[in-house]
Motif scaffolding. Structure first.
Motif, PDB file in Angstrom:
ATOM      1  N   SER A  69       0.835  -1.211   0.000  1.00 43.34           N
ATOM      2  CA  SER A  69       0.000   0.000   0.000  1.00 43.34           C
ATOM      3  C   SER A  69       0.866   1.256   0.000  1.00 43.34           C
ATOM      4  CB  SER A  69      -0.920   0.007   1.223  1.00 43.34           C
ATOM      5  OG  SER A  69      -1.823  -1.062   1.187  1.00 43.34           O
ATOM      6  N   LYS A  70       1.899   1.268   0.842  1.00 43.67           N
ATOM      7  CA  LYS A  70       2.793   2.430   0.896  1.00 43.67           C
ATOM      8  C   LYS A  70       3.561   2.591  -0.408  1.00 43.67           C
ATOM      9  CE  LYS A  70       3.433   2.404   5.928  1.00 43.67           C
ATOM     10  NZ  LYS A  70       4.409   2.261   7.042  1.00 43.67           N
ATOM     11  N   LEU A  71       3.946   1.490  -1.014  1.00 41.91           N
ATOM     12  CA  LEU A  71       4.636   1.561  -2.304  1.00 41.91           C
ATOM     13  C   LEU A  71       3.712   2.141  -3.373  1.00 41.91           C
ATOM     14  CD1 LEU A  71       6.455  -1.898  -2.265  1.00 41.91           C
ATOM     15  CD2 LEU A  71       7.578   0.329  -2.244  1.00 41.91           C
ATOM     16  N   PHE A  72       2.469   1.683  -3.381  1.00 39.91           N
ATOM     17  CA  PHE A  72       1.501   2.199  -4.350  1.00 39.91           C
ATOM     18  C   PHE A  72       1.359   3.715  -4.216  1.00 39.91           C
ATOM     19  CE2 PHE A  72      -1.340  -1.740  -5.339  1.00 39.91           C
ATOM     20  CZ  PHE A  72      -0.285  -2.283  -6.047  1.00 39.91           C
ATOM     21  N   LEU A  73       1.138   4.172  -2.991  1.00 43.27           N
ATOM     22  CA  LEU A  73       0.914   5.597  -2.771  1.00 43.27           C
ATOM     23  C   LEU A  73       2.176   6.408  -3.056  1.00 43.27           C
ATOM     24  CD1 LEU A  73      -1.235   5.397   0.490  1.00 43.27           C
ATOM     25  CD2 LEU A  73      -2.029   5.762  -1.847  1.00 43.27           C
ATOM     26  N   ALA A  74       3.335   5.830  -2.762  1.00 49.60           N
ATOM     27  CA  ALA A  74       4.594   6.540  -3.007  1.00 49.60           C
ATOM     28  C   ALA A  74       4.925   6.627  -4.490  1.00 49.60           C
ATOM     29  CB  ALA A  74       5.736   5.847  -2.266  1.00 49.60           C
ATOM     30  N   GLY A  75       4.338   5.771  -5.302  1.00 49.92           N
ATOM     31  CA  GLY A  75       4.672   5.754  -6.722  1.00 49.92           C
ATOM     32  C   GLY A  75       3.864   6.704  -7.580  1.00 49.92           C
ATOM     33  N   ILE A  76       2.821   7.310  -7.012  1.00 47.04           N
ATOM     34  CA  ILE A  76       1.929   8.144  -7.826  1.00 47.04           C
ATOM     35  C   ILE A  76       2.660   9.353  -8.402  1.00 47.04           C
ATOM     36  CG2 ILE A  76      -0.142   9.573  -7.796  1.00 47.04           C
ATOM     37  CD1 ILE A  76      -1.252   7.719  -5.614  1.00 47.04           C
ATOM     38  N   VAL A 127      -9.290   2.671  -6.892  1.00 42.44           N
ATOM     39  CA  VAL A 127      -8.131   1.989  -6.304  1.00 42.44           C
ATOM     40  C   VAL A 127      -7.365   2.916  -5.364  1.00 42.44           C
ATOM     41  CG1 VAL A 127      -5.910   0.921  -6.823  1.00 42.44           C
ATOM     42  CG2 VAL A 127      -7.902   0.372  -8.220  1.00 42.44           C
ATOM     43  N   ILE A 128      -7.044   4.117  -5.844  1.00 40.48           N
ATOM     44  CA  ILE A 128      -6.218   5.038  -5.052  1.00 40.48           C
ATOM     45  C   ILE A 128      -6.963   5.520  -3.811  1.00 40.48           C
ATOM     46  CG2 ILE A 128      -5.076   7.288  -5.069  1.00 40.48           C
ATOM     47  CD1 ILE A 128      -4.476   6.803  -8.044  1.00 40.48           C
ATOM     48  N   VAL A 129      -8.217   5.920  -3.981  1.00 37.17           N
ATOM     49  CA  VAL A 129      -8.993   6.403  -2.836  1.00 37.17           C
ATOM     50  C   VAL A 129      -9.225   5.271  -1.838  1.00 37.17           C
ATOM     51  CG1 VAL A 129     -11.222   7.337  -2.107  1.00 37.17           C
ATOM     52  CG2 VAL A 129     -10.092   8.251  -4.139  1.00 37.17           C
ATOM     53  N   GLY A 130      -9.502   4.088  -2.349  1.00 35.07           N
ATOM     54  CA  GLY A 130      -9.722   2.953  -1.458  1.00 35.07           C
ATOM     55  C   GLY A 130      -8.495   2.610  -0.639  1.00 35.07           C
ATOM     56  N   LEU A 131      -7.322   2.677  -1.269  1.00 36.61           N
ATOM     57  CA  LEU A 131      -6.081   2.404  -0.538  1.00 36.61           C
ATOM     58  C   LEU A 131      -5.788   3.499   0.481  1.00 36.61           C
ATOM     59  CD1 LEU A 131      -3.792   1.131  -3.450  1.00 36.61           C
ATOM     60  CD2 LEU A 131      -4.684  -0.222  -1.555  1.00 36.61           C
ATOM     61  N   PRO A 321       5.354  13.441  -1.054  1.00 32.77           N
ATOM     62  CA  PRO A 321       4.012  13.017  -1.480  1.00 32.77           C
ATOM     63  C   PRO A 321       3.567  11.706  -0.829  1.00 32.77           C
ATOM     64  CG  PRO A 321       5.330  13.712  -3.360  1.00 32.77           C
ATOM     65  CD  PRO A 321       6.255  13.654  -2.197  1.00 32.77           C
ATOM     66  N   ALA A 322       4.527  10.799  -0.592  1.00 28.13           N
ATOM     67  CA  ALA A 322       4.165   9.518   0.029  1.00 28.13           C
ATOM     68  C   ALA A 322       3.596   9.739   1.424  1.00 28.13           C
ATOM     69  CB  ALA A 322       5.386   8.605   0.091  1.00 28.13           C
ATOM     70  N   ARG A 323       4.221  10.640   2.186  1.00 26.57           N
ATOM     71  CA  ARG A 323       3.708  10.937   3.531  1.00 26.57           C
ATOM     72  C   ARG A 323       2.337  11.594   3.452  1.00 26.57           C
ATOM     73  NH1 ARG A 323       9.244  12.217   4.879  1.00 26.57           N
ATOM     74  NH2 ARG A 323       8.868  14.396   4.295  1.00 26.57           N
ATOM     75  N   TRP A 324       2.160  12.473   2.458  1.00 25.91           N
ATOM     76  CA  TRP A 324       0.873  13.157   2.330  1.00 25.91           C
ATOM     77  C   TRP A 324      -0.239  12.163   1.996  1.00 25.91           C
ATOM     78  CZ3 TRP A 324      -2.813  13.789  -1.477  1.00 25.91           C
ATOM     79  CH2 TRP A 324      -3.790  14.765  -1.227  1.00 25.91           C
ATOM     80  N   PHE A 325       0.033  11.263   1.055  1.00 21.97           N
ATOM     81  CA  PHE A 325      -0.979  10.275   0.680  1.00 21.97           C
ATOM     82  C   PHE A 325      -1.274   9.318   1.824  1.00 21.97           C
ATOM     83  CE2 PHE A 325       0.180  11.185  -3.860  1.00 21.97           C
ATOM     84  CZ  PHE A 325      -1.099  11.519  -4.279  1.00 21.97           C
TER      85      PHE A 325
END
Length: 327
Positions: A69-76, A127-131, A321-325
């Protein structure tokens, strides 16, 4: 287009094949150099392993025991930066070509296109909002995305028939089987690597860089770049991760931050000859020689490397951005 498609598939090869089949004839008809257009499409296709739902992040997360999950959000944001970089590179390249811009679509045509694509565009948002909201895990997100895509394809767009659905299931089973065999083989390799104390030897080898995280990451990125020229993405992740993670942990580097850099580097390896899996896809779809596509991709490959090393020297581009997400 590449960023949106990346958010739907997570596969560089699938994205590139779709983009090449759709856009390459249009770009050639518009007067663009075929090799250069193919290079643009190839470099755009490798954004897929970076923007969720990235297959690369899933494999790395499992191999490195890092939160997917953290990898997904950090990759945006890094994925969007990669898209922006090749857009700038294309602007720089295309302005030298004497190409007449196509007629702009009317607002009515744009509205109709947006209306027709709304159902598909909702998928990455789900996907993004759900994560981010913690509604589901990455595994559950994959199920939700698959069911949603299946329902939209069959009931809304009516482009997928029951007969084709069987072929989709068979293809998915084959792909999954190949990945599982690779994972199983990688687990054996990881055990052998551990028994041979290769991670400890790697830590000793990189000991001179341990005092400077930036220099250490530069050294590792150069190493991965070299490996990426000879190996495909999935084997590289599965083999290199157990070797490099002890070094990363010993140096105190954030595993999620490293994971993003590692996957970006491996993604760029897909357009790096002589293997260049994505280059082969473009060459096959566009009926071009490999050397033509390789020449065409060079300015865009350079742009991607610049983005990657900017993230090495300025970690805030990934961690911020990863911390923000995540919050």
């Amino acid at each position: 287009a590449a960023c949106l498609l990346a958010a739907l598939s997570g596969s560089a090869v699938a994205d590139t094949a779709a983009l090449a089949a759709l856009l390459l004839p249009m770009m050639v008809a518009a007067g663009h150099d075929k090799a250069r257009a193919g290079g643009l499409i190839a470099s755009a296709g490798i954004i897929a392993p970076v923007i969720p739902p990235s297959i690369g992040f899933v494999i790395f997360g499992v191999a490195a025991n890092v939160s997917i999950s953290k990898l997904f959000l950090a990759g945006i944001v890094p994925g969007l930066l990669m898209g922006g970089a090749i857009a700038v590179a294309w602007w720089w390249v295309a302005k030298r070509e004497n190409v007449r811009p196509p007629a702009k679509a009317s607002w009515a045509e744009r509205g109709e296109a947006l209306r027709a694509s709304t159902w598909a565009l909702v998928l990455p948002v789900i996907v993004i909002v759900g994560l981010k909201m913690g509604v589901f895990t990455p595994t559950e997100a994959a199920v939700v995305a698959a069911v949603y895509a299946l329902a939209v394809s069959m009931l809304v767009y009516r482009e997928l028939t029951l007969a084709q659905l069987v072929q989709v299931f068979v293809s998915a089973a084959k792909t999954t089987s190949v990945i599982m065999f690779l994972v199983a083989a990688a687990m054996v390799s990881a055990w052998l690597i551990t028994v041979a104390q290769i991670p400890a030897q790697m830590v000793d080898l990189l000991q001179p860089f341990m005092g400077n995280q930036t220099l250490l990451l530069v050294a590792i990125m150069v190493l991965v770049m070299a490996v990426g020229t000879a190996m495909d993405m999935t084997p590289t992740i599965l083999i290199m991760t157990p070797v490099l993670m002890p070094v990363i942990k010993a140096a105190g580097i954030d595993p999620v931050y490293f994971g993003v850099l590692f996957i970006i580097n491996n993604a760029i390896g897909l357009i790096t000859p002589p293997v260049g899996t994505v280059l082969n896809v473009v060459a096959g779809v566009g009926k071009m020689r490999m050397d033509e596509v390789t020449k065409g991709v060079l300015p865009f490959m350079l742009a991607q490397f610049i983005v990657m090393f900017l993230m090495v020297f300025f970690p805030i581009l990934v961690t911020g951005p990863a911390r923000w997400f995540a919050n």
